[in-house]
Design a protein around this motif. Structure first.
Motif, PDB file in Angstrom:
ATOM      1  N   ASP A  94      -8.767  -5.265  18.112  1.00 29.59           N
ATOM      2  CA  ASP A  94      -8.346  -4.102  18.954  1.00 29.59           C
ATOM      3  C   ASP A  94      -9.049  -3.758  20.029  1.00 29.59           C
ATOM      4  N   PRO A  98      -7.805   1.009  25.486  1.00 30.22           N
ATOM      5  CA  PRO A  98      -6.711   0.277  25.576  1.00 30.22           C
ATOM      6  C   PRO A  98      -6.393  -0.274  26.933  1.00 30.22           C
ATOM      7  N   SER A 100      -3.410  -0.805  28.444  1.00 28.34           N
ATOM      8  CA  SER A 100      -2.480   0.352  29.368  1.00 28.34           C
ATOM      9  C   SER A 100      -3.562   1.319  30.130  1.00 28.34           C
ATOM     10  N   ARG A 116      -4.354  -1.045   9.449  1.00 25.93           N
ATOM     11  CA  ARG A 116      -4.048   0.376   9.206  1.00 25.93           C
ATOM     12  C   ARG A 116      -4.560   1.093  10.306  1.00 25.93           C
ATOM     13  N   CYS A 117      -5.980   0.816  10.693  1.00 25.15           N
ATOM     14  CA  CYS A 117      -6.842   1.505  11.805  1.00 25.15           C
ATOM     15  C   CYS A 117      -6.290   1.139  13.226  1.00 25.15           C
ATOM     16  N   ASN A 118      -5.670  -0.239  13.272  1.00 28.30           N
ATOM     17  CA  ASN A 118      -5.011  -0.427  14.356  1.00 28.30           C
ATOM     18  C   ASN A 118      -3.794   0.369  14.762  1.00 28.30           C
ATOM     19  N   ASN A 119      -2.955   0.472  13.622  1.00 27.82           N
ATOM     20  CA  ASN A 119      -1.647   1.231  13.953  1.00 27.82           C
ATOM     21  C   ASN A 119      -1.967   2.772  14.059  1.00 27.82           C
ATOM     22  N   ILE A 120      -3.156   3.226  13.265  1.00 28.75           N
ATOM     23  CA  ILE A 120      -3.314   4.649  13.469  1.00 28.75           C
ATOM     24  C   ILE A 120      -3.984   4.917  14.901  1.00 28.75           C
ATOM     25  N   LYS A 121      -4.627   4.176  15.492  1.00 28.36           N
ATOM     26  CA  LYS A 121      -5.434   4.374  16.736  1.00 28.36           C
ATOM     27  C   LYS A 121      -4.358   3.936  17.795  1.00 28.36           C
ATOM     28  N   SER A 122      -3.563   3.248  17.697  1.00 24.71           N
ATOM     29  CA  SER A 122      -2.486   2.919  18.783  1.00 24.71           C
ATOM     30  C   SER A 122      -3.099   2.949  19.965  1.00 24.71           C
ATOM     31  N   ASP A 123      -2.558   3.559  20.841  1.00 26.81           N
ATOM     32  CA  ASP A 123      -2.791   3.515  22.572  1.00 26.81           C
ATOM     33  C   ASP A 123      -3.916   4.680  22.945  1.00 26.81           C
ATOM     34  N   ARG A 124      -4.790   5.055  21.943  1.00 25.66           N
ATOM     35  CA  ARG A 124      -5.770   6.094  22.174  1.00 25.66           C
ATOM     36  C   ARG A 124      -7.195   5.582  21.981  1.00 25.66           C
TER      37      ARG A 124
END
Length: 165
Positions: A94, A98, A100, A116-124
């Protein structure tokens, strides 16, 4: 069969094939300090022990800027395959800041992460999530990182690699 090559000051330099190590020894550019017992190499000018560790006769200067390249496998290895956020088993990496938002592909900005953490954190960022990293990510150091191939090493190499760590 592979051989650990030490600089004249006992600093680990590289892992080479035993054939390359034998050529260095035969040309008096290196000396064998650890041998593989029981399986000699027969040459036209004699019998030679298979080298496990050799030391160069002359000191070779290495650039101080020997940086370890950033790779997915390297980040996972540095973080012991543990998530930087929750500590569970990690299979992805991760970007703390990010991409972006200008986050770089650097040792300081990448951590191992579970799905799980990677999906929850996303672009934040972790601050936006009110999460804390379990450690400050930084570039790896030591001979295990600068000398490729030591992670699958020979037990006879351990004392020489421990000196450099």
């Amino acid at each position: 069969m592979r051989t650990l090559v030490l600089n004249a000051g006992y600093e680990p330099l590289a892992i080479v094939s035993f054939k390359r190590a034998l050529v260095l020894v035969m040309n008096d550019k290196a000396t064998v300090i650890e041998r593989v017992e029981g399986d000699p190499v027969w040459g036209s000018h004699g019998v030679y022990d298979r080298p496990a560790v050799i030391i160069l006769s002359r000191y070779v200067r290495i650039p101080s800027s020997r940086r370890v390249p950033v790779t997915r496998r390297g980040v996972l290895r540095r973080d012991n395959h543990r998530c930087g956020y929750c500590g569970k088993a990690a299979s992805t990496i991760d970007h703390v800041m990010p991409r972006s938002r200008g986050g770089a592909d650097s040792w300081e900005n990448l951590v191992a992460c579970c799905l799980r953490c990677n999906n929850i954190k996303s672009d934040r960022t972790p601050q936006e999530m009110r999460w804390e990293l379990r450690f400050a990510p930084r570039p790896p150091h030591g001979s295990a990182w600068t000398v490729r191939g030591t992670e699958r090493g020979d037990p006879r190499w351990e004392p020489y690699l421990a000196l450099a760590a």
